[in-house]
Write a protein that holds these residues in place. Structure first.
Motif, mmCIF file in Angstrom:
data_model
loop_
_atom_site.group_PDB
_atom_site.id
_atom_site.type_symbol
_atom_site.label_atom_id
_atom_site.label_comp_id
_atom_site.label_asym_id
_atom_site.label_seq_id
_atom_site.Cartn_x
_atom_site.Cartn_y
_atom_site.Cartn_z
ATOM 1 N N GLY A 206 93.426 184.221 22.967
ATOM 2 C CA GLY A 206 92.305 184.952 23.470
ATOM 3 C C GLY A 206 92.016 186.312 23.587
ATOM 4 O O GLY A 206 91.365 187.316 24.004
ATOM 5 N N ILE A 207 92.769 186.907 22.143
ATOM 6 C CA ILE A 207 92.495 188.321 21.793
ATOM 7 C C ILE A 207 90.950 188.707 21.540
ATOM 8 O O ILE A 207 90.639 189.753 21.782
ATOM 9 C CB ILE A 207 93.431 188.860 20.678
ATOM 10 N N ALA A 208 90.520 187.847 20.823
ATOM 11 C CA ALA A 208 88.981 188.036 20.112
ATOM 12 C C ALA A 208 88.538 186.590 19.961
ATOM 13 O O ALA A 208 89.235 185.662 19.786
ATOM 14 C CB ALA A 208 89.109 189.063 19.170
ATOM 15 N N ASP A 209 87.093 186.701 19.708
ATOM 16 C CA ASP A 209 86.669 185.413 19.230
ATOM 17 C C ASP A 209 86.426 185.150 17.852
ATOM 18 O O ASP A 209 87.082 186.318 17.032
ATOM 19 C CB ASP A 209 85.036 185.070 19.762
ATOM 20 N N VAL A 210 86.293 184.404 17.173
ATOM 21 C CA VAL A 210 86.179 184.051 15.715
ATOM 22 C C VAL A 210 85.454 184.859 14.965
ATOM 23 O O VAL A 210 86.078 185.645 14.029
ATOM 24 C CB VAL A 210 85.582 182.507 15.621
ATOM 25 N N GLU A 211 84.423 185.071 15.182
ATOM 26 C CA GLU A 211 83.643 186.233 14.405
ATOM 27 C C GLU A 211 84.157 187.519 14.489
ATOM 28 O O GLU A 211 83.931 188.262 13.432
ATOM 29 C CB GLU A 211 82.110 186.076 14.948
ATOM 30 N N ALA A 212 84.591 188.074 15.766
ATOM 31 C CA ALA A 212 85.357 189.185 15.890
ATOM 32 C C ALA A 212 86.517 189.475 14.964
ATOM 33 O O ALA A 212 86.566 190.595 14.379
ATOM 34 C CB ALA A 212 85.440 189.653 17.152
ATOM 35 N N VAL A 213 87.285 188.443 14.988
ATOM 36 C CA VAL A 213 88.465 188.659 14.071
ATOM 37 C C VAL A 213 88.006 188.562 12.595
ATOM 38 O O VAL A 213 88.707 189.477 11.748
ATOM 39 C CB VAL A 213 89.500 187.285 14.288
ATOM 40 N N ASP A 214 87.099 187.618 11.970
ATOM 41 C CA ASP A 214 86.703 187.975 10.757
ATOM 42 C C ASP A 214 85.936 189.282 10.570
ATOM 43 O O ASP A 214 86.399 189.748 9.210
ATOM 44 C CB ASP A 214 85.736 186.634 10.476
ATOM 45 N N THR A 215 85.301 189.752 11.367
ATOM 46 C CA THR A 215 84.609 190.979 11.024
ATOM 47 C C THR A 215 85.478 192.105 11.081
ATOM 48 O O THR A 215 85.413 193.199 10.119
ATOM 49 C CB THR A 215 83.601 191.350 12.233
ATOM 50 N N VAL A 216 86.596 192.290 11.746
ATOM 51 C CA VAL A 216 87.585 192.880 11.566
ATOM 52 C C VAL A 216 88.358 193.191 10.364
ATOM 53 O O VAL A 216 88.582 194.312 9.697
ATOM 54 C CB VAL A 216 88.611 193.176 12.821
ATOM 55 N N MET A 217 88.500 192.039 9.783
ATOM 56 C CA MET A 217 89.212 191.911 8.338
ATOM 57 C C MET A 217 88.269 192.268 7.339
ATOM 58 O O MET A 217 88.715 192.708 6.192
ATOM 59 C CB MET A 217 89.956 190.701 8.304
ATOM 60 N N LYS A 218 86.936 191.802 7.578
ATOM 61 C CA LYS A 218 86.074 192.074 6.540
ATOM 62 C C LYS A 218 85.708 193.681 6.275
ATOM 63 O O LYS A 218 85.726 194.457 5.306
ATOM 64 C CB LYS A 218 84.522 191.358 6.619
ATOM 65 N N LEU A 219 85.436 194.359 7.571
ATOM 66 C CA LEU A 219 84.893 195.642 7.597
ATOM 67 C C LEU A 219 86.170 196.596 7.570
ATOM 68 O O LEU A 219 85.909 197.720 7.235
ATOM 69 C CB LEU A 219 83.988 195.968 8.742
ATOM 70 N N GLY A 220 87.329 196.197 8.165
ATOM 71 C CA GLY A 220 88.357 197.157 8.301
ATOM 72 C C GLY A 220 89.295 197.085 7.294
ATOM 73 O O GLY A 220 89.994 197.894 6.944
ATOM 74 N N MET A 221 89.307 195.878 6.619
ATOM 75 C CA MET A 221 90.427 195.776 5.644
ATOM 76 C C MET A 221 89.852 195.493 4.038
ATOM 77 O O MET A 221 90.476 195.194 3.157
ATOM 78 C CB MET A 221 91.333 194.552 5.712
ATOM 79 N N ALA A 222 88.332 195.393 4.213
ATOM 80 C CA ALA A 222 87.687 195.072 2.962
ATOM 81 C C ALA A 222 87.967 193.909 2.352
ATOM 82 O O ALA A 222 87.868 193.550 1.000
ATOM 83 C CB ALA A 222 88.090 196.362 1.750
ATOM 84 N N HIS A 223 88.251 192.778 3.045
ATOM 85 C CA HIS A 223 88.347 191.396 2.877
ATOM 86 C C HIS A 223 86.910 190.813 2.362
ATOM 87 O O HIS A 223 86.208 190.879 3.204
ATOM 88 C CB HIS A 223 88.947 190.638 3.573
ATOM 89 N N PRO A 224 86.593 190.140 1.210
ATOM 90 C CA PRO A 224 85.493 189.586 1.124
ATOM 91 C C PRO A 224 85.036 188.579 2.006
ATOM 92 O O PRO A 224 83.903 188.129 2.300
ATOM 93 C CB PRO A 224 85.330 189.075 -0.330
ATOM 94 N N MET A 225 86.016 187.762 2.596
ATOM 95 C CA MET A 225 85.772 186.695 3.617
ATOM 96 C C MET A 225 86.770 186.727 4.769
ATOM 97 O O MET A 225 88.134 187.226 4.323
ATOM 98 C CB MET A 225 85.807 185.328 2.673
ATOM 99 N N GLY A 226 86.320 186.778 5.945
ATOM 100 C CA GLY A 226 87.414 186.629 6.912
ATOM 101 C C GLY A 226 88.413 185.511 6.835
ATOM 102 O O GLY A 226 88.141 184.704 6.075
ATOM 103 N N PRO A 227 89.608 185.701 7.334
ATOM 104 C CA PRO A 227 90.673 184.765 7.163
ATOM 105 C C PRO A 227 90.437 183.322 7.863
ATOM 106 O O PRO A 227 90.743 182.351 7.516
ATOM 107 C CB PRO A 227 91.876 185.401 7.796
ATOM 108 N N LEU A 228 89.609 183.363 9.053
ATOM 109 C CA LEU A 228 89.073 182.136 9.596
ATOM 110 C C LEU A 228 88.101 181.213 8.558
ATOM 111 O O LEU A 228 88.141 180.128 8.569
ATOM 112 C CB LEU A 228 88.800 182.589 10.981
ATOM 113 N N GLN A 229 87.255 182.140 8.317
ATOM 114 C CA GLN A 229 86.207 181.443 7.370
ATOM 115 C C GLN A 229 87.005 180.852 6.065
ATOM 116 O O GLN A 229 86.889 179.545 5.781
ATOM 117 C CB GLN A 229 85.039 182.293 6.977
#
Length: 281
Positions: A206-229
């Protein structure tokens, strides 16, 4: 090596067949289901159309590439003349060992047997054959026509000659091969899967929802796709299987699959291929 046999016509198999045919090799694509082979050829044709639109290949190249691919439902007929066999069947150790035992009987003695496995031991697969020195891992990335990396995995008995031939062959496909040794998950999935698993734990706890986790990794870590997607595109069942291989292979609790992942797979929520995973497709 000119004659290539690909075992399995799913997402990885048809991509591997596509690339070999695109670069001038004769390809025998093998699957036990005729309908799967028909669908595979349609997928390859559609992907070639995309390459034409992007200017990667010429219009005239499409039919030439397709003409280099033959299809077979009989394994023996599909591999009897192969210089190299690339197995792209389901990610299951027993299935692969049984298949390699068959390939060892059907293929000429000089044929190299490669597995596209993403995590299963090449050494264990090779032990099912009488040619462990000619068994190697050839782990392509999805989608195969676009992704440059090929992990070339040495089993315990893989000969230097076999490894060097596969490294050179990968370069002929305009890929970038990386030589790695045979330990659970190799390099790509030993690093990727714990990250995906941790992202799933973030949802589970329950730390964050799916889109939040993926957004952090895409915008914060420059991943082209979030880990859940990305997990959805890989297949949640495949992710679970690889994590189980890592967990069993190392005996380290840090590789234990998140209970949420196990529950989703049990419920048939496998990601894009089932229409529902962390996202709806």
């Amino acid at each position: 090596m000119q004659r290539i046999s690909v075992i399995g016509s799913g997402t990885m198999g048809n991509g591997i067949a596509h690339v070999f045919a695109q670069y001038g090799f004769d390809v025998a694509l093998v699957d036990i289901r005729e309908t799967a082979l028909t669908q595979s050829l349609e997928t390859i044709a559609n992907n070639l159309d995309r390459q034409i639109k992007k200017g990667i290949i010429a219009i005239a190249d499409k039919e030439n590439i397709l003409s280099r691919i033959t299809t077979h439902t009989d394994v023996g007929a599909g591999v009897h003349a192969a210089d190299l066999v690339v197995e792209a069947a389901t990610e299951n150790e027993q299935v692969k060992r049984s298949l390699f035992e068959q390939l060892d009987k059907y293929c000429p003695k000089q044929t190299i047997l490669a597995s596209n496995t993403s995590s299963i031991s090449i050494t264990k697969i090779a032990a099912a054959t009488q040619r462990p020195d000619r068994v190697v891992g050839m782990h392509f990335m999805n989608p195969v026509p676009l992704m440059k990396l090929v992990e070339v995995i040495n089993g315990y008995s893989t000969s230097a000659d076999t490894t060097n031939k596969v490294l050179a062959l990968s370069k002929q496909l305009d890929k970038v091969p990386v030589k790695v040794n045979d330990y659970p998950g190799f390099v790509a999935n030993r690093i990727l899967m714990p990250m995906i698993n941790e992202a799933i734990y973030a949802i589970y706890e329950g730390i964050a929802d799916v889109e939040a986790v993926d957004t952090v990794m895409k915008l914060g870590m420059a991943h082209p796709m979030g880990p859940l997607q990305l997990a959805d595109f890989i297949g949640l069942d495949v992710c679970l299987s690889i994590l189980q291989v890592l967990h069993n292979g190392f005996g380290n609790p840090k590789y234990a699959p998140c209970p949420l992942l196990a529950n989703m797979v049990a419920a048939g929520k496998l990601g894009k291929k089932s229409g529902q995973g962390f996202y709806t497709y």
